[in-house]
Design an enzyme around this catalytic site. Structure first.
Site, PDB file in Angstrom:
ATOM      1  N   LYS A 164       0.864  -1.176   0.000  1.00 16.00           N
ATOM      2  CA  LYS A 164       0.000   0.000   0.000  1.00 16.00           C
ATOM      3  C   LYS A 164       0.902   1.227   0.000  1.00 16.00           C
ATOM      4  O   LYS A 164       1.971   1.212   0.614  1.00 16.00           O
ATOM      5  CB  LYS A 164      -0.869   0.016   1.261  1.00 16.00           C
ATOM      6  CG  LYS A 164      -2.159   0.753   1.086  1.00 16.00           C
ATOM      7  CD  LYS A 164      -3.205  -0.159   0.473  1.00 16.00           C
ATOM      8  CE  LYS A 164      -4.546   0.485   0.307  1.00 16.00           C
ATOM      9  NZ  LYS A 164      -5.558  -0.434  -0.198  1.00 16.00           N
ATOM     10  N   GLY A 214     -27.015  -0.744   1.508  1.00 17.03           N
ATOM     11  CA  GLY A 214     -26.163   0.089   0.659  1.00 17.03           C
ATOM     12  C   GLY A 214     -26.204  -0.389  -0.782  1.00 17.03           C
ATOM     13  O   GLY A 214     -25.695  -1.463  -1.101  1.00 17.03           O
ATOM     14  N   VAL A 215     -26.848   0.414  -1.641  1.00 20.26           N
ATOM     15  CA  VAL A 215     -26.935   0.020  -3.050  1.00 20.26           C
ATOM     16  C   VAL A 215     -26.216   1.064  -3.915  1.00 20.26           C
ATOM     17  O   VAL A 215     -26.781   1.668  -4.810  1.00 20.26           O
ATOM     18  CB  VAL A 215     -28.395  -0.233  -3.523  1.00 20.26           C
ATOM     19  CG1 VAL A 215     -28.814  -1.633  -3.129  1.00 20.26           C
ATOM     20  CG2 VAL A 215     -29.385   0.779  -2.942  1.00 20.26           C
ATOM     21  N   GLY A 216     -24.944   1.267  -3.566  1.00 23.09           N
ATOM     22  CA  GLY A 216     -24.076   2.150  -4.353  1.00 23.09           C
ATOM     23  C   GLY A 216     -23.456   1.357  -5.480  1.00 23.09           C
ATOM     24  O   GLY A 216     -24.120   0.517  -6.098  1.00 23.09           O
ATOM     25  N   VAL A 274     -21.189  -1.198  -5.697  1.00 22.07           N
ATOM     26  CA  VAL A 274     -21.207  -2.664  -5.617  1.00 22.07           C
ATOM     27  C   VAL A 274     -22.627  -3.171  -5.340  1.00 22.07           C
ATOM     28  O   VAL A 274     -23.088  -4.128  -5.970  1.00 22.07           O
ATOM     29  CB  VAL A 274     -20.255  -3.181  -4.519  1.00 22.07           C
ATOM     30  CG1 VAL A 274     -20.260  -4.697  -4.480  1.00 22.07           C
ATOM     31  CG2 VAL A 274     -18.839  -2.683  -4.754  1.00 22.07           C
ATOM     32  N   TYR A 304     -25.501  -2.026  -6.076  1.00 24.35           N
ATOM     33  CA  TYR A 304     -26.370  -1.998  -7.258  1.00 24.35           C
ATOM     34  C   TYR A 304     -26.091  -3.214  -8.156  1.00 24.35           C
ATOM     35  O   TYR A 304     -27.008  -3.939  -8.553  1.00 24.35           O
ATOM     36  CB  TYR A 304     -26.147  -0.694  -8.043  1.00 24.35           C
ATOM     37  CG  TYR A 304     -26.826  -0.696  -9.394  1.00 24.35           C
ATOM     38  CD1 TYR A 304     -28.192  -0.418  -9.495  1.00 24.35           C
ATOM     39  CD2 TYR A 304     -26.117  -1.004 -10.552  1.00 24.35           C
ATOM     40  CE1 TYR A 304     -28.830  -0.457 -10.729  1.00 24.35           C
ATOM     41  CE2 TYR A 304     -26.746  -1.040 -11.786  1.00 24.35           C
ATOM     42  CZ  TYR A 304     -28.097  -0.767 -11.871  1.00 24.35           C
ATOM     43  OH  TYR A 304     -28.731  -0.811 -13.093  1.00 24.35           O
TER      44      TYR A 304
HETATM   45  P1  NAD Z   1     -20.421   3.376  -2.672  1.00 28.98           P
HETATM   46  O1  NAD Z   1     -20.074   4.593  -1.915  1.00 28.98           O
HETATM   47  O2  NAD Z   1     -20.652   3.476  -4.129  1.00 28.98           O
HETATM   48  O3  NAD Z   1     -21.743   2.710  -2.036  1.00 28.98           O
HETATM   49  C1  NAD Z   1     -22.039   2.710  -0.684  1.00 28.98           C
HETATM   50  C2  NAD Z   1     -23.532   2.963  -0.545  1.00 28.98           C
HETATM   51  O4  NAD Z   1     -23.895   2.838   0.820  1.00 28.98           O
HETATM   52  C3  NAD Z   1     -23.959   4.360  -0.991  1.00 28.98           C
HETATM   53  O5  NAD Z   1     -25.036   4.244  -1.892  1.00 28.98           O
HETATM   54  C4  NAD Z   1     -24.369   5.054   0.312  1.00 28.98           C
HETATM   55  O6  NAD Z   1     -25.412   5.982   0.111  1.00 28.98           O
HETATM   56  C5  NAD Z   1     -24.815   3.859   1.134  1.00 28.98           C
HETATM   57  N1  NAD Z   1     -24.775   4.052   2.581  1.00 28.98           N
HETATM   58  C6  NAD Z   1     -23.863   4.722   3.337  1.00 28.98           C
HETATM   59  N2  NAD Z   1     -24.171   4.614   4.630  1.00 28.98           N
HETATM   60  C7  NAD Z   1     -25.274   3.851   4.709  1.00 28.98           C
HETATM   61  C8  NAD Z   1     -26.068   3.382   5.772  1.00 28.98           C
HETATM   62  N3  NAD Z   1     -25.797   3.677   7.044  1.00 28.98           N
HETATM   63  N4  NAD Z   1     -27.137   2.594   5.480  1.00 28.98           N
HETATM   64  C9  NAD Z   1     -27.438   2.277   4.202  1.00 28.98           C
HETATM   65  N5  NAD Z   1     -26.719   2.718   3.148  1.00 28.98           N
HETATM   66  C10 NAD Z   1     -25.664   3.482   3.408  1.00 28.98           C
HETATM   67  O7  NAD Z   1     -19.277   2.312  -2.343  1.00 28.98           O
HETATM   68  P2  NAD Z   1     -18.995   0.927  -3.080  1.00 28.98           P
HETATM   69  O8  NAD Z   1     -17.868   1.113  -4.025  1.00 28.98           O
HETATM   70  O9  NAD Z   1     -20.270   0.345  -3.557  1.00 28.98           O
HETATM   71  O10 NAD Z   1     -18.413   0.066  -1.871  1.00 28.98           O
HETATM   72  C11 NAD Z   1     -19.276  -0.429  -0.863  1.00 28.98           C
HETATM   73  C12 NAD Z   1     -18.450  -1.155   0.190  1.00 28.98           C
HETATM   74  O11 NAD Z   1     -17.734  -2.232  -0.415  1.00 28.98           O
HETATM   75  C13 NAD Z   1     -17.379  -0.277   0.867  1.00 28.98           C
HETATM   76  O12 NAD Z   1     -17.222  -0.713   2.190  1.00 28.98           O
HETATM   77  C14 NAD Z   1     -16.124  -0.604   0.079  1.00 28.98           C
HETATM   78  O13 NAD Z   1     -14.948  -0.384   0.837  1.00 28.98           O
HETATM   79  C15 NAD Z   1     -16.337  -2.081  -0.195  1.00 28.98           C
HETATM   80  N6  NAD Z   1     -15.612  -2.576  -1.374  1.00 28.98           N
HETATM   81  C16 NAD Z   1     -15.843  -2.035  -2.583  1.00 28.98           C
HETATM   82  C17 NAD Z   1     -15.175  -2.528  -3.699  1.00 28.98           C
HETATM   83  C18 NAD Z   1     -15.432  -1.976  -5.078  1.00 28.98           C
HETATM   84  O14 NAD Z   1     -15.089  -2.649  -6.062  1.00 28.98           O
HETATM   85  N7  NAD Z   1     -16.039  -0.802  -5.219  1.00 28.98           N
HETATM   86  C19 NAD Z   1     -14.253  -3.577  -3.546  1.00 28.98           C
HETATM   87  C20 NAD Z   1     -14.046  -4.128  -2.276  1.00 28.98           C
HETATM   88  C21 NAD Z   1     -14.743  -3.619  -1.194  1.00 28.98           C
END
Ligand code: NAD
Length: 354
Positions: A80, A180-182, A184, A186
């Protein structure tokens, strides 16, 4: 700061520092373990109150990368980099070029990627001085958005848990609650919907929850209720520490399997889930699809190969669940144990490339 005490505590490894007077670059590269191959891990660009905090962040995160890469079967160790964001005006392009030179000087021992505070443009600048960078633009051979791959891996992990814990061979009719439907979450809903699962979702952003309702027929539930509903699987895909003293007693699901990093507020919560008979898919095992995709970029990007490798997360999660059941040991400990076995079997790290 007692640097070597920190290195010892995190079981290191090596750490490299660079200060570039001309650009104000203050960079730390932590290489936790390279027995399985060159260290791979993202580059953070954040403000830190004290330099020591940045060092500890790098050490902690690189160690996590060793475990994640090893469990995903990648020929990579964990690394890292942390760049301390200057407090005064700086030239971003010059700073990232200087960082790229630093990475180049490490001669492939560390391969960098995007992380908090960095993006595609920064990776392109780094690429102008070193090839030891991933997450570049897809038009330059990059692997693009990791989220669909992370979601694919999570879906495969859920399938493994559902088979091992619930004795069901498919997700058809399985009720999954997604927090959380961001990015990942979604894509995970898309995967689960296609497999016939019933969905409930919660998100602090109502538009995101409504999109899941519209596109995948998900039921929208309140933020407070998502851990409380009657369902088969809960998939935390929002922030860390979702599994804690408040949420665990509410759980009715027999499986917890989601994408979020650091889901256990403390390791003891993994013991608590185990004691309650809830199968927890260790976060770093189930959410490795994005890393698998990025690692494919190092070899020459091939989306099909990245997909095939991500599909294997099923086998990893199934093995963890089986060993946990047989040895009456919490899954998070089994995951660590598998990594430690792999590292011990790998023998000493190869010499640094010339
Ligand atoms: P993102 O920010 O796109 O999505 C997170 C979602 O969670 C958002 O829509 C947000 O509005 C929602 N949220 C936040 N707080 C909340 C709560 N208290 N209750 C309900 N919803 C809530 O992030 P992401 O890229 O989708 O990543 C999601 C998780 O997965 C993170 O912990 C990230 O570290 C982990 N992750 C992501 C990836 C990747 O490929 N993006 C890979 C490994 C791990």
């Amino acid at each position: 700061m007692d640097l070597f005490a920190h290195l010892k505590a995190y079981d290191y490894g090596e750490i490299h520092f660079k200060y570039d007077k001309a650009t104000g670059l203050k960079a730390i590269v932590a290489v936790h373990d390279s027995r399985l191959g060159p260290a791979l891990g993202g580059c953070r660009f954040l403000s830190y109150e004290r330099d020591e905090d940045a060092v500890v962040d790098a050490l902690r995160l690189a160690r996590g990368m060793t475990y994640k890469a090893a469990l995903a079967g990648l020929a990579h160790g964990g690394g890292k980099s942390v760049l301390i964001r200057p407090k005064t005006h700086f030239d971003r392009a010059a700073l990232f070029r200087a960082f790229g030179k630093f990475v180049e000087d490490l001669r492939g021992h560390y391969i960098t990627a995007e992380d908090s505070g960095t993006g595609l443009e920064d990776m392109e600048i780094i690429r102008s001085v070193t090839k030891n960078v991933t997450g570049v633009d897809p038009s330059s051979g990059g692997s693009g958005d990791p989220s669909p791959f992370t979601a694919l891996g999570v879906r495969r992990g859920i399938e493994a848990c559902v088979r091992q814990k619930l004795g069901r061979e498919s997700l058809d009719g399985v009720h999954v609650a997604v927090q959380g439907v961001g990015h990942v979450g979604y894509h995970l809903c898309k995967e689960l919907h296609a497999a016939g699962a019933k969905l409930s979702v919660a998100d602090i952003d109502p538009l995101k929850a409504e999109r899941a309702e519209r596109e995948f027929g998900a039921s929208v539930v309140s933020l407070e209720d998502i851990f409380d509903i009657e369902c088969d699987v809960i998939a935390p895909c929002a922030l860390g520490s979702a599994l804690n003293d408040q949420t665990i007693p509410k759980l009715k699901a027999k499986v917890v399997a989601g994408a979020a990093n650091n889901q256990l507020a403390e390791p003891r919560h993994g013991d608590d889930l185990h004691a309650r008979g809830i199968l927890y898919a260790p976060d770093y095992a189930i959410n490795a699809g994005g890393l698998v995709n990025v690692a494919q970029e190092v070899l020459g990007y091939d989306a099909q190969k990245a997909r095939e490798r991500t599909m294997k997360i099923y086998d990893t999660i199934y093995e963890i669940a089986e060993r946990s059941a047989k040895t009456l040991t919490p899954t998070y400990r089994i995951a660590d144990l598998i990594v430690e076995e792999k590292l011990a079997a790998a023998g000493p790290a190869p010499s640094r490339p010339k």
